[in-house]
Design an enzyme around this catalytic site. Structure first.
Site, PDB file in Angstrom:
ATOM      1  N   GLU A 260       1.086  -1.057  -0.619  1.00  0.00           N
ATOM      2  CA  GLU A 260       0.229   0.023   0.185  1.00  0.00           C
ATOM      3  C   GLU A 260       0.932   1.178   0.085  1.00  0.00           C
ATOM      4  O   GLU A 260       0.402   2.066   0.276  1.00  0.00           O
ATOM      5  CB  GLU A 260      -0.750  -0.087   1.448  1.00  0.00           C
ATOM      6  CG  GLU A 260      -1.574  -1.479   1.136  1.00  0.00           C
ATOM      7  CD  GLU A 260      -2.253  -1.025   0.173  1.00  0.00           C
ATOM      8  OE1 GLU A 260      -3.459   0.015  -0.853  1.00  0.00           O
ATOM      9  OE2 GLU A 260      -2.635  -2.379  -0.891  1.00  0.00           O
TER      10      GLU A 260
ATOM     11  N   GLU B  18       4.566   2.345   4.182  1.00  0.00           N
ATOM     12  CA  GLU B  18       3.273   1.248   3.716  1.00  0.00           C
ATOM     13  C   GLU B  18       2.470   2.107   3.707  1.00  0.00           C
ATOM     14  O   GLU B  18       1.271   2.404   3.737  1.00  0.00           O
ATOM     15  CB  GLU B  18       2.828   0.427   5.338  1.00  0.00           C
ATOM     16  CG  GLU B  18       2.415  -0.366   4.309  1.00  0.00           C
ATOM     17  CD  GLU B  18       1.995  -1.363   5.447  1.00  0.00           C
ATOM     18  OE1 GLU B  18       1.175  -2.485   5.060  1.00  0.00           O
ATOM     19  OE2 GLU B  18       2.557  -1.696   7.122  1.00  0.00           O
TER      20      GLU B  18
ATOM     21  N   ARG C 117       2.131   6.631   1.567  1.00  0.00           N
ATOM     22  CA  ARG C 117       1.911   8.152   0.806  1.00  0.00           C
ATOM     23  C   ARG C 117       2.706   8.804   0.854  1.00  0.00           C
ATOM     24  O   ARG C 117       2.541   9.738   2.080  1.00  0.00           O
ATOM     25  CB  ARG C 117       0.818   8.669  -0.136  1.00  0.00           C
ATOM     26  CG  ARG C 117       0.376   9.240  -1.164  1.00  0.00           C
ATOM     27  CD  ARG C 117      -0.795   9.980  -1.630  1.00  0.00           C
ATOM     28  NE  ARG C 117      -0.949  10.022  -2.907  1.00  0.00           N
ATOM     29  CZ  ARG C 117      -1.255   9.600  -3.381  1.00  0.00           C
ATOM     30  NH1 ARG C 117      -1.025   8.406  -3.826  1.00  0.00           N
ATOM     31  NH2 ARG C 117      -1.011  11.002  -4.928  1.00  0.00           N
TER      32      ARG C 117
ATOM     33  N   GLU D 218       1.317   9.324  16.616  1.00  0.00           N
ATOM     34  CA  GLU D 218       0.409   7.881  16.612  1.00  0.00           C
ATOM     35  C   GLU D 218      -0.497   7.702  16.193  1.00  0.00           C
ATOM     36  O   GLU D 218      -1.020   8.799  15.077  1.00  0.00           O
ATOM     37  CB  GLU D 218       0.145   8.241  17.992  1.00  0.00           C
ATOM     38  CG  GLU D 218       1.120   7.931  19.305  1.00  0.00           C
ATOM     39  CD  GLU D 218       0.725   8.017  20.446  1.00  0.00           C
ATOM     40  OE1 GLU D 218      -0.446   8.047  20.668  1.00  0.00           O
ATOM     41  OE2 GLU D 218       1.205   7.755  21.442  1.00  0.00           O
TER      42      GLU D 218
ATOM     43  N   ARG E 151      -3.333  11.738  21.597  1.00  0.00           N
ATOM     44  CA  ARG E 151      -4.387  11.971  21.634  1.00  0.00           C
ATOM     45  C   ARG E 151      -4.347  12.037  23.487  1.00  0.00           C
ATOM     46  O   ARG E 151      -3.743  10.797  23.900  1.00  0.00           O
ATOM     47  CB  ARG E 151      -5.508  11.341  21.263  1.00  0.00           C
ATOM     48  CG  ARG E 151      -5.410  11.726  20.324  1.00  0.00           C
ATOM     49  CD  ARG E 151      -6.483  12.942  19.304  1.00  0.00           C
ATOM     50  NE  ARG E 151      -6.667  13.372  17.954  1.00  0.00           N
ATOM     51  CZ  ARG E 151      -6.981  14.039  17.654  1.00  0.00           C
ATOM     52  NH1 ARG E 151      -6.835  15.233  17.875  1.00  0.00           N
ATOM     53  NH2 ARG E 151      -6.918  14.793  16.242  1.00  0.00           N
TER      54      ARG E 151
END
Length: 319
Positions: free
Chosen positions: A183, A199, A201, A259, A294
């Site tokens: 991917e 993996e 873009r 993350e 987060r």
């Protein structure tokens, strides 16, 4: 950016209307002796027997294959034509130069839209008639209708892994030990400066430092300036961008972590919990050892110092 020149001899596919479909340069090199940029056709006495056998008229594809010599006087100057653009792409994928070492902003505009097939490049216009002739030579596969070809059809760099050929464009720079998983995607003038695992873009004008990992569906995207040109984006060494995470236009230093499910861009509000203040992500650009995460007690993305470097990526990465 390099100001020296480059040169190469190659084979160009030129359509009957004069459109340059592509040019393949098997051994591009830097050349300080180049005085003027341009491309000339070569005679039989100027090329090796191996290249001479590829000089022909392919009537089925309606394409002439010709031997050419291309010279670039100054790699910091914009490309002058399609041959020039293809030489720059080859220099990158052959690892002769690294991303950001040469002018690439106008390369895409110099390239023509091509039907990329297993029998060679063709003009998209009137292709169904061409297909009829080509089928006498076996089944025809059309890989894409695009300006940019696959890197592996022109350059196969040593000591890399590419799971899906369609997802690495000519002009990508992949350092030894790099894996581009199924991917993953790497565009032109972009890539890894050391062993990396990709993996996600990478847009054009992005570099990854050694040991960096881009997780599944991760994105690292360079922003455009007011003229539509990509602004170079640098990710440091041993960084980890997790699943569905990424950065848009914000540089990261060494040993940083983003993350999962966190995307930062220059305007993203970030709480520095230990300091009790909120900043915009652009104010943190380029810092080392940041961890973006987060926290249920904070509405904004939080940042704290990263705890230790990311796991090492060896020269032969393992999934």
């Amino acid at each position: 950016m390099l100001t020296q020149g480059a040169s190469a001899i190659g084979i160009a596919n030129i359509a009957m209307d004069g459109t340059v479909l592509d040019t393949w340069y098997p051994a591009p090199r830097l050349d300080e002796a180049v005085a003027d940029s341009g491309t000339v056709r070569l005679g039989a006495q100027d090329v090796t027997p191996q290249l001479l056998r590829q000089v022909l008229l392919d009537e089925d594809r309606r394409v002439e294959q010709v031997a050419v010599r291309t010279r670039i006087a100054d790699l910091s100057a914009p490309p002058v034509d399609a041959h020039d653009a293809y030489l720059r792409l080859h220099l990158l994928s052959h690892r002769v130069v690294a991303p950001f070492d040469l002018a690439m902003d106008e390369v895409f505009d110099m390239l023509n839209t091509v039907a990329w097939t297993n029998k060679g490049p063709c003009l998209p216009t009137g292709f169904e008639n061409v297909r009829t002739h080509l089928r006498t030579r076996g089944l025809i596969h059309v890989y894409a209708i695009d300006r940019m070809p696959r890197m592996v059809d022109y350059v196969l760099p040593d000591h890399v892994r590419i799971a899906e050929a369609e997802r690495v464009r000519l002009g990508a720079y992949l350092a030894p030990g790099t894996s581009v998983l199924r991917e993953g995607f790497v565009s032109l003038n972009s890539g890894s400066l050391g062993p990396c695992k990709i993996e996600g873009r990478l847009s054009s004008s992005v570099t990854l430092g050694a040991g960096t990992k881009i997780g599944l569906a991760g994105i690292v995207t360079a922003r455009h300036d007011e003229r539509g040109r990509r602004i170079p984006l640098r990710i440091g060494e041993r960084c980890h961008i997790a699943i569905c995470a990424g950065t848009i236009g914000v540089d990261l230093g060494d040993d940083c972590v983003v993350e999962q499910n966190i995307i930062i861009d220059p305007a993203t509000p970030v709480d520095i919990v230990e300091e009790g203040r909120r900043v915009s992500a652009w104010e943190l650009a380029g810092r080392d050892r940041m961890r973006f995460y987060r926290d249920p007690d904070h509405p904004a993305v939080c940042m704290r110092p990263a705890e230790g470097p990311a796991p090492r990526i060896d020269a032969e990465p393992i999934d």
